[in-house]
Enzyme design. Sequence first.
Site, PDB file in Angstrom:
ATOM      1  N   HIS A 348       0.856  -1.191   0.000  1.00  0.00           N
ATOM      2  CA  HIS A 348       0.000   0.000   0.000  1.00  0.00           C
ATOM      3  C   HIS A 348       0.886   1.234   0.000  1.00  0.00           C
ATOM      4  O   HIS A 348       1.914   1.281   0.681  1.00  0.00           O
ATOM      5  CB  HIS A 348      -0.898  -0.015   1.245  1.00  0.00           C
ATOM      6  CG  HIS A 348      -1.758   1.201   1.393  1.00  0.00           C
ATOM      7  ND1 HIS A 348      -2.762   1.515   0.513  1.00  0.00           N
ATOM      8  CD2 HIS A 348      -1.756   2.194   2.322  1.00  0.00           C
ATOM      9  CE1 HIS A 348      -3.357   2.630   0.889  1.00  0.00           C
ATOM     10  NE2 HIS A 348      -2.765   3.067   1.988  1.00  0.00           N
ATOM     11  N   GLU A 378       1.176  -0.147  -5.580  1.00  0.00           N
ATOM     12  CA  GLU A 378       0.169   0.903  -5.768  1.00  0.00           C
ATOM     13  C   GLU A 378       0.809   2.147  -6.369  1.00  0.00           C
ATOM     14  O   GLU A 378       1.922   2.535  -5.987  1.00  0.00           O
ATOM     15  CB  GLU A 378      -0.502   1.249  -4.447  1.00  0.00           C
ATOM     16  CG  GLU A 378      -1.640   2.247  -4.607  1.00  0.00           C
ATOM     17  CD  GLU A 378      -2.331   2.578  -3.299  1.00  0.00           C
ATOM     18  OE1 GLU A 378      -3.491   3.005  -3.349  1.00  0.00           O
ATOM     19  OE2 GLU A 378      -1.697   2.429  -2.239  1.00  0.00           O
ATOM     20  N   ASP A 380      -0.430   6.050  -6.886  1.00  0.00           N
ATOM     21  CA  ASP A 380      -1.407   7.125  -6.713  1.00  0.00           C
ATOM     22  C   ASP A 380      -1.082   8.224  -7.730  1.00  0.00           C
ATOM     23  O   ASP A 380      -0.113   8.962  -7.567  1.00  0.00           O
ATOM     24  CB  ASP A 380      -1.339   7.700  -5.287  1.00  0.00           C
ATOM     25  CG  ASP A 380      -1.947   6.754  -4.267  1.00  0.00           C
ATOM     26  OD1 ASP A 380      -2.421   5.687  -4.683  1.00  0.00           O
ATOM     27  OD2 ASP A 380      -1.936   7.086  -3.073  1.00  0.00           O
ATOM     28  N   HIS A 393       1.110  11.168  -2.344  1.00  0.00           N
ATOM     29  CA  HIS A 393      -0.094  10.999  -1.530  1.00  0.00           C
ATOM     30  C   HIS A 393      -0.829  12.334  -1.523  1.00  0.00           C
ATOM     31  O   HIS A 393      -0.380  13.294  -0.898  1.00  0.00           O
ATOM     32  CB  HIS A 393       0.271  10.564  -0.107  1.00  0.00           C
ATOM     33  CG  HIS A 393      -0.864   9.943   0.639  1.00  0.00           C
ATOM     34  ND1 HIS A 393      -1.601  10.599   1.579  1.00  0.00           N
ATOM     35  CD2 HIS A 393      -1.403   8.703   0.549  1.00  0.00           C
ATOM     36  CE1 HIS A 393      -2.542   9.808   2.057  1.00  0.00           C
ATOM     37  NE2 HIS A 393      -2.441   8.649   1.448  1.00  0.00           N
ATOM     38  N   GLU A 427      -4.462   4.169  -8.606  1.00  0.00           N
ATOM     39  CA  GLU A 427      -5.448   5.046  -7.964  1.00  0.00           C
ATOM     40  C   GLU A 427      -5.424   6.338  -8.771  1.00  0.00           C
ATOM     41  O   GLU A 427      -4.533   7.165  -8.643  1.00  0.00           O
ATOM     42  CB  GLU A 427      -5.096   5.292  -6.502  1.00  0.00           C
ATOM     43  CG  GLU A 427      -6.172   6.066  -5.762  1.00  0.00           C
ATOM     44  CD  GLU A 427      -5.873   6.210  -4.286  1.00  0.00           C
ATOM     45  OE1 GLU A 427      -6.269   7.240  -3.723  1.00  0.00           O
ATOM     46  OE2 GLU A 427      -5.242   5.309  -3.714  1.00  0.00           O
ATOM     47  N   SER A 553     -11.809  -3.258  -3.815  1.00  0.00           N
ATOM     48  CA  SER A 553     -10.873  -2.699  -2.834  1.00  0.00           C
ATOM     49  C   SER A 553     -11.650  -2.283  -1.597  1.00  0.00           C
ATOM     50  O   SER A 553     -12.599  -1.498  -1.694  1.00  0.00           O
ATOM     51  CB  SER A 553     -10.125  -1.487  -3.414  1.00  0.00           C
ATOM     52  OG  SER A 553      -9.177  -1.893  -4.370  1.00  0.00           O
ATOM     53  N   ILE A 679      24.796  -7.259  29.301  1.00  0.00           N
ATOM     54  CA  ILE A 679      24.546  -8.671  29.012  1.00  0.00           C
ATOM     55  C   ILE A 679      23.031  -8.882  28.974  1.00  0.00           C
ATOM     56  O   ILE A 679      22.300  -8.361  29.820  1.00  0.00           O
ATOM     57  CB  ILE A 679      25.165  -9.595  30.074  1.00  0.00           C
ATOM     58  CG1 ILE A 679      26.632  -9.262  30.279  1.00  0.00           C
ATOM     59  CG2 ILE A 679      24.991 -11.060  29.687  1.00  0.00           C
ATOM     60  CD1 ILE A 679      27.512  -9.531  29.095  1.00  0.00           C
TER      61      ILE A 679
END
Length: 867
Positions: A348, A378, A380, A393, A427, A553, A679
């Site tokens: 995505h 994807e 966009d 985006h 998209e 989707s 440790i």
Amino acid sequence: MLCGRWRRCRRPPEEPPVAAQVAAPVALPSPPTPSDGGTKRPGLRALKKMGLTEDEDVRAMLLGSRLRKIRSRTWHKERLYRLQEDGLSVWFQRRIPRAPSQHIFFVQHIEAVREGHQSEGLRRFGGAFAPARCLTIAFKGRRKNLDLAAPTAEEAQRWVRGLTKLRARLDAMSQRERLDHWIHSYLHRADSNQDSKMSFKEIKSLLRMVNVDMNDMYAYLLFKECDHSNNDRLEGAEIEEFLRRLLKRPELEEIFHQYSGEDRVLSAPELLEFLEDQGEEGATLARAQQLIQTYELNETAKQHELMTLDGFMMYLLSPEGAALDTTHTCVFQDMNQPLAHYFISSSHNTYLTDSQIGGPSSTEAYIRAFAQGCRCVELDCWEGPGGEPIIYHGHTLTSKILFRDVVQAVRDHAFTLSPYPVILSLENHCGLEQQAAMARHLRTILGDMLVTQALDSPNPEELPSPEQLKGRVLVKGKKLPAARSEDGRALSDREEEEDDDEEEEEEAETAAQRRLAKQISPELSALVVYCHATRLRTLHPAPDAPQPCQVSSLSERKAKKLIREAGNSFVRHNARQLTRVYPLGLRMNSANYSPQEMWNSGCQLVALNFQTPGYEMDLNAGRFLVNGQCGYVLKPACLRQPDSTFDPEDPGPPRTTLSIQVLTAQQLPKLNAEKPHSIVDPLVRVEIHGVPADCARQETDYVLNNGFNPHWGQTLQFQLRAPELALVRFVVEDYDATSPNDFVGQFTLPLSSLKQGWWRLVGMERDVEDLRPGCPPHRVPPHTPAFQGRGLTVTSYALHSNPHPAPLRAQLTRPGVLRVPVHIPCRALSSGVRWWEYQPPAHPLGPLSPLTRRWSHLSAEGCLGPS
């Protein structure tokens, strides 16, 4: 035996000593004799074995090169890069000196070495340097690429060839050679005066380096028992004896003695008996003889077809002794079934390298996704300047990249790891003109890779198989109906329209943008062949059977609702058509949801933010670890049948008992390499991820101050209702009584690929770090029927519960850490209040003041919200 001949080597003073990772031993070739008559420094035996002693490229890298690091159009800084004497790490210069571990990178962490302008950074900022002088080092995990320019083309080629040879040698090294190098590197570091002898003080330093806090009296007694020369120094054979005792594994010796008898060696028939008890399919006497010839260290024993304890240990610690069934590491499943019958690795917002609010976009994100086996990415797409569509985006501060550049990255890298088809999920927010440009770029750049027409019938009854679509690229998007209007108007393929969760983002768009987004060009529509983006309106069968080429989707919220309210109908739907699930847009930091819930119902394209690490991505990596990591995994039969009765919410009674005995671990890494006295106190947690009724976790006790060879010997049991869907996740943590445990490493794999018998976890991961060989061996007895028990669904990563309706008061137990009461009304736990410690990030309202502050709830994403 393991350390070989310990040689005297000195590091240049400007290169601080660093912890060498367990990998192939390589050493410094003999440089020319200094003018002062100094002696040559001999290389390690392993380098001679690998044929790199006189390799000119490796010798040049050991001398070092001044390379220009390129980060922007103006930031071109010259830095010294030099291969270290261990041959598996590269030291580099920094303007401001930092901790030693911040001045190196490891060869085993390199994903690829590219020549020329083969990275986004060099294409944008490397125009001043000839392609022949440039190279890019791409790393595994989240580390950024290293773009470099050498003074000459020949020097650049030396680094490309040298790194390629070293990476090939690392992959080919045996477990014995890895252990040999691991020990040698720590001996070299612990020998403070470089005299090839070890005092007791240096031995104590060595023990701390290898992550063990041994009692001083016991350590001194062991030291004196090995000091046969009685001079308070160990050297040569004495060091070897000390290491033999230190590496002694009583738990594994006990297994060996069960089969070897009084003579303390395994004959081929006795080894065959062990293999048969392991449940190894097709175990034969010839197979046992072949293992002896491969792993036995003693030549005399090998000639008589006998295996000693050392050879048996090498076998158990080899890849053949790993937990993952070796037959599942290649493509072993039927690849001729319809696409809808496979889980498909999906990403995505693939273009992002960070959060979806202001993170950078990059074509490198696509390359990294393909390197992880991703098969559905994807894009966009938005209107860009100059008639060129861009990807970012929308309505955020994320940077923009060209659609054309992404398609070129797909062409160049989509089939490097896997030959099976790639799906481009578009998209689309572009107008008709730039959609036509998108179609033009797809056709001209991808060429014959692009599927532009159906393989057989234009209206197939089922989707083609991955085998039929090898090397091909599919486009997922909206498709115009046969009888469309002249202007080509149709609904866009935006995910936001398919769910009401994104109403706020839709309101932010202008009317002009919405109008453009509702158009689709005939040129782009023609490229949508097998993946028509459609809205899922109902799960009830219509009079006409659903079209297999339709893809829905769904947001994670809507998918969960369908699973909860119509689980079996959703399973049947996914047996015939593809379904893509994506994270909620409200996950501003690009957090992920658990993909297991979606796989339980047969959803194929479970899209995750690959740039965000966490247990969700661990599960995704575990799911696609098998079948050659090709990105396609055949779904269980109950998820492929169109008339299936399976419901993930009601899987029926338990059918299988999984029993795991956690035995021991070896050489766990130090979490803080800069603190020699740090440790770990390790514990092992085993988690089951499957249908809700199977989800559970159990953990061992912790072992105090021992990361070198901790022993548990504890058995954990799980009752499973749907074992074919279960993933098993092994987590090693450093126990802390006053704060949350520190993560050491994890390994996830499908239960169906988990071998029975004694095995070892090879390659546990801590982000990009390879923790071999520090992984605990376990034993998995054969599965047996069971009809009782129920698992929990709470893990340490996400608290799956409904928020408490009333405000709660959080306690500030120490600076920055909250102790939060959480009400848990879920069926897997008795309802009530549990305390949960949480260290929140910086809050926009400022620091917590006063010492207590009211908070409304702990959300499913693990975020605190002010009341």
